[in-house]
Design an enzyme around this catalytic site. Sequence first.
Site, mmCIF file in Angstrom:
data_model
loop_
_atom_site.group_PDB
_atom_site.id
_atom_site.type_symbol
_atom_site.label_atom_id
_atom_site.label_comp_id
_atom_site.label_asym_id
_atom_site.label_seq_id
_atom_site.Cartn_x
_atom_site.Cartn_y
_atom_site.Cartn_z
ATOM 1 N N LYS A 96 47.064 28.552 39.897
ATOM 2 C CA LYS A 96 45.746 28.676 39.505
ATOM 3 C C LYS A 96 46.116 29.942 38.195
ATOM 4 O O LYS A 96 45.669 28.702 36.742
ATOM 5 C CB LYS A 96 44.189 29.159 39.835
ATOM 6 C CG LYS A 96 43.768 29.272 39.388
ATOM 7 C CD LYS A 96 42.455 29.924 40.111
ATOM 8 C CE LYS A 96 41.993 30.923 39.406
ATOM 9 N NZ LYS A 96 41.690 31.407 38.598
ATOM 10 N N ARG A 121 36.280 32.388 32.613
ATOM 11 C CA ARG A 121 36.717 33.553 32.214
ATOM 12 C C ARG A 121 38.413 32.999 31.692
ATOM 13 O O ARG A 121 38.250 33.588 29.936
ATOM 14 C CB ARG A 121 37.069 34.621 32.946
ATOM 15 C CG ARG A 121 37.306 36.078 32.259
ATOM 16 C CD ARG A 121 37.863 36.763 33.159
ATOM 17 N NE ARG A 121 38.330 37.589 32.586
ATOM 18 C CZ ARG A 121 38.404 38.529 31.025
ATOM 19 N NH1 ARG A 121 36.854 38.881 30.446
ATOM 20 N NH2 ARG A 121 38.929 39.379 30.555
ATOM 21 N N CYS A 176 34.427 35.076 37.507
ATOM 22 C CA CYS A 176 34.305 35.557 38.450
ATOM 23 C C CYS A 176 33.465 37.384 38.282
ATOM 24 O O CYS A 176 33.214 37.503 36.992
ATOM 25 C CB CYS A 176 35.612 36.674 39.097
ATOM 26 S SG CYS A 176 35.865 34.919 40.285
ATOM 27 N N ARG A 217 34.208 42.294 31.963
ATOM 28 C CA ARG A 217 35.837 41.649 31.983
ATOM 29 C C ARG A 217 36.048 42.476 30.557
ATOM 30 O O ARG A 217 35.531 41.646 30.104
ATOM 31 C CB ARG A 217 36.414 40.805 32.734
ATOM 32 C CG ARG A 217 36.137 41.574 34.838
ATOM 33 C CD ARG A 217 36.782 40.372 35.348
ATOM 34 N NE ARG A 217 37.892 39.872 34.804
ATOM 35 C CZ ARG A 217 37.983 38.554 35.804
ATOM 36 N NH1 ARG A 217 37.211 37.877 36.365
ATOM 37 N NH2 ARG A 217 39.399 38.191 35.291
ATOM 38 N N PRO A 218 36.233 43.216 29.677
ATOM 39 C CA PRO A 218 36.833 43.564 28.392
ATOM 40 C C PRO A 218 37.508 42.334 27.554
ATOM 41 O O PRO A 218 38.478 41.904 28.570
ATOM 42 C CB PRO A 218 36.405 44.665 27.598
ATOM 43 C CG PRO A 218 36.974 45.412 28.295
ATOM 44 C CD PRO A 218 36.824 45.060 30.295
ATOM 45 N N LEU A 265 41.100 43.948 23.743
ATOM 46 C CA LEU A 265 42.541 43.835 23.760
ATOM 47 C C LEU A 265 43.129 42.479 22.689
ATOM 48 O O LEU A 265 44.592 42.112 22.181
ATOM 49 C CB LEU A 265 43.353 43.925 25.266
ATOM 50 C CG LEU A 265 43.302 45.032 25.403
ATOM 51 C CD1 LEU A 265 44.071 45.505 26.644
ATOM 52 C CD2 LEU A 265 43.643 46.384 24.738
ATOM 53 N N ASP A 274 44.507 41.057 43.071
ATOM 54 C CA ASP A 274 43.316 39.750 44.128
ATOM 55 C C ASP A 274 43.196 39.411 45.487
ATOM 56 O O ASP A 274 43.273 38.612 45.928
ATOM 57 C CB ASP A 274 44.021 38.139 43.548
ATOM 58 C CG ASP A 274 43.591 38.196 41.426
ATOM 59 O OD1 ASP A 274 42.908 38.767 41.254
ATOM 60 O OD2 ASP A 274 44.085 37.731 41.147
ATOM 61 N N VAL A 289 42.600 48.997 39.311
ATOM 62 C CA VAL A 289 42.501 47.449 37.926
ATOM 63 C C VAL A 289 41.179 47.054 37.568
ATOM 64 O O VAL A 289 41.233 46.845 36.103
ATOM 65 C CB VAL A 289 43.443 46.122 38.661
ATOM 66 C CG1 VAL A 289 43.311 45.590 37.341
ATOM 67 C CG2 VAL A 289 44.737 46.800 38.914
HETATM 68 C C1 UD1 Z 1 44.153 38.245 35.536
HETATM 69 C C2 UD1 Z 1 43.515 36.671 36.352
HETATM 70 C C3 UD1 Z 1 42.722 36.834 37.796
HETATM 71 C C4 UD1 Z 1 43.235 38.870 37.939
HETATM 72 C C5 UD1 Z 1 43.704 39.570 36.698
HETATM 73 C C6 UD1 Z 1 44.657 41.223 37.054
HETATM 74 C C7 UD1 Z 1 44.018 34.898 35.531
HETATM 75 C C8 UD1 Z 1 43.610 33.238 35.182
HETATM 76 N N1 UD1 Z 1 43.312 35.537 36.020
HETATM 77 O O1 UD1 Z 1 43.120 38.485 34.790
HETATM 78 O O2 UD1 Z 1 42.915 36.048 38.885
HETATM 79 O O3 UD1 Z 1 42.597 39.526 39.274
HETATM 80 O O4 UD1 Z 1 44.484 38.543 35.899
HETATM 81 O O5 UD1 Z 1 45.903 40.869 37.880
HETATM 82 O O6 UD1 Z 1 45.026 34.749 35.503
HETATM 83 N N2 UD1 Z 1 41.090 44.106 29.618
HETATM 84 C C9 UD1 Z 1 40.521 45.350 29.013
HETATM 85 N N3 UD1 Z 1 40.318 45.368 27.762
HETATM 86 C C10 UD1 Z 1 41.029 43.494 27.422
HETATM 87 C C11 UD1 Z 1 41.215 42.864 28.756
HETATM 88 C C12 UD1 Z 1 41.403 43.347 29.804
HETATM 89 O O7 UD1 Z 1 40.043 46.474 28.970
HETATM 90 O O8 UD1 Z 1 41.349 42.871 26.434
HETATM 91 C C13 UD1 Z 1 41.143 45.816 31.701
HETATM 92 C C14 UD1 Z 1 39.931 44.452 31.993
HETATM 93 O O9 UD1 Z 1 38.806 45.370 32.534
HETATM 94 C C15 UD1 Z 1 40.499 44.591 33.534
HETATM 95 C C16 UD1 Z 1 41.855 45.490 33.791
HETATM 96 O O10 UD1 Z 1 42.307 45.045 32.297
HETATM 97 O O11 UD1 Z 1 39.935 46.467 34.386
HETATM 98 C C17 UD1 Z 1 42.475 43.707 33.994
HETATM 99 O O12 UD1 Z 1 42.495 42.846 32.942
HETATM 100 P P1 UD1 Z 1 43.171 41.657 33.107
HETATM 101 O O13 UD1 Z 1 44.610 41.751 33.068
HETATM 102 O O14 UD1 Z 1 43.343 40.836 31.445
HETATM 103 O O15 UD1 Z 1 42.669 40.157 33.552
HETATM 104 P P2 UD1 Z 1 42.770 38.763 33.052
HETATM 105 O O16 UD1 Z 1 43.618 38.507 32.334
HETATM 106 O O17 UD1 Z 1 41.370 38.626 32.736
#
Ligand code: UD1
Length: 422
Positions: free
Chosen positions: A22, A94, A118, A123-124, A127, A309, A331
């Site tokens: 996915k 998301r 979810c 979940r900001p 970045l 996950d 995370v």
């Molecule tokens: C992806 C996965 C999700 C998984 C996650 C971490 C997809 C569709 N989803 O989610 O299943 O749980 O990776 O392995 O691939 N963060 C910031 N600022 C940002 C972006 C992220 O602070 O701009 C933080 C988030 O709040 C979180 C951490 O970084 O605490 C990880 O997020 P991220 O790696 O971005 O996860 P996703 O890409 O949303």
Amino acid sequence: MAKYIMKKSNPLQGEVCISGAKNAVLPILAATLLSKEPCVIKDVPALKDVEIMSKLNEALGAIVEAEPEKNKVTVEAEKMNCPKAPYDLVTKMRASILVMGPLLARLGKAEIFLPGGCAIGDRPVELHFKGFKALGAEIFMDEEEGKVTAHADRLTGTDIYLDFPSVGATENIMMAAAMAEGITLIENAAQEPEIVDLANFLNKMGGKIKGAGTDCIKIEGVENLHGAEHNVIPDRIEAGTFMVAAAMTRGQVLIRNILPDHVRPIIAKLNECGVDVIMGEEGMIVSAVDKQLVSTDIKTLPYPGFPTDMQSIFMALLTTVQGTSAVIETVFENRYMHVPQLKRMGASIKTDDRCAIIEGKKELRGNKVIATDLRAGAAMVLAGLVAEGRTEVSEIYHIERGYEHFVEKLQGLGADITRMDP
Ligand code: UD1
């Protein structure tokens, strides 16, 4: 609302085939928007999230031919002309934010509401925006409406350091930079296998990306990307779920279509618990038949660390082993919503901020519980397979967002599970 009903099951036995990932297919479907030519994506799991991403592509002007029975999606984005991602789709998932990079690269503008998905904490996405700004985009945020508008004439390659190796931000920036002028370096990039799969797809489209899978990705922008065909990698989290299901029921399962390299931390932790994992010619055999499993500690980390996950799913297993285990979630800041649900089934778990302590060997008992998010839902299903009596899991739409034919696959291994429609 539909529900899953489980009864205590015999140890799982037999074989299961893992679907396409996915988390790989969603960015790849977004990336198809970068080309004017058709792209054919295969091994696409038939999932709600894939349907949402396909609808999103259509809303932006692409022609999408989805063939879920063949696990195939064809996207032709020649006439993509709409930079606005509709509210009702974006707030459902998301990963919709991933169309922003391709929109900026192809149309020079993007308008998107802040995404839903979810409920695992705040979940900001700053970045992602930081990366787009570095590439020369202007970003306007309408805080009241929760809407973001981005503009750029032509993106320009640059060095981008990510404060955290965000998976989504790495993917979005990689897609935007693939058609930028000049070279982009993403430092402290996420290293997940899904990033590598996206980079491989972009390179098949004529992209020039090196270093995906390491913490520094180099992207040489090109004028145009052409159509390509791609098979999506197997889903390492679905694979991990079935590995844990075999362990939890003290069964033995042959898992087909699994890449052992992608599930190393899961193998390591199952081994520490006393589970046998052997890679054979046909797939991976996970066996816990007649085993006295013992506790272990887990700390979630970006890849190649233990995947967040898998945290809830592994915690369900830890409630059934001998001894005390500690789990630290680094995370996401709010990913323990399954804990009250597991406690409703008799599990002994204490949490303090990001740490959870699990006293194992509690007999779980069936109850009515909720799938609070996708992976938490899978954890409740596995708990239901070993609990005394009947377990009812509601809000299963979360589970069906991410597991293809979950009930059928579990039934094929002998699990006592049925889907009950309202
Ligand atoms: C992806 C996965 C999700 C998984 C996650 C971490 C997809 C569709 N989803 O989610 O299943 O749980 O990776 O392995 O691939 N963060 C910031 N600022 C940002 C972006 C992220 O602070 O701009 C933080 C988030 O709040 C979180 C951490 O970084 O605490 C990880 O997020 P991220 O790696 O971005 O996860 P996703 O890409 O949303």
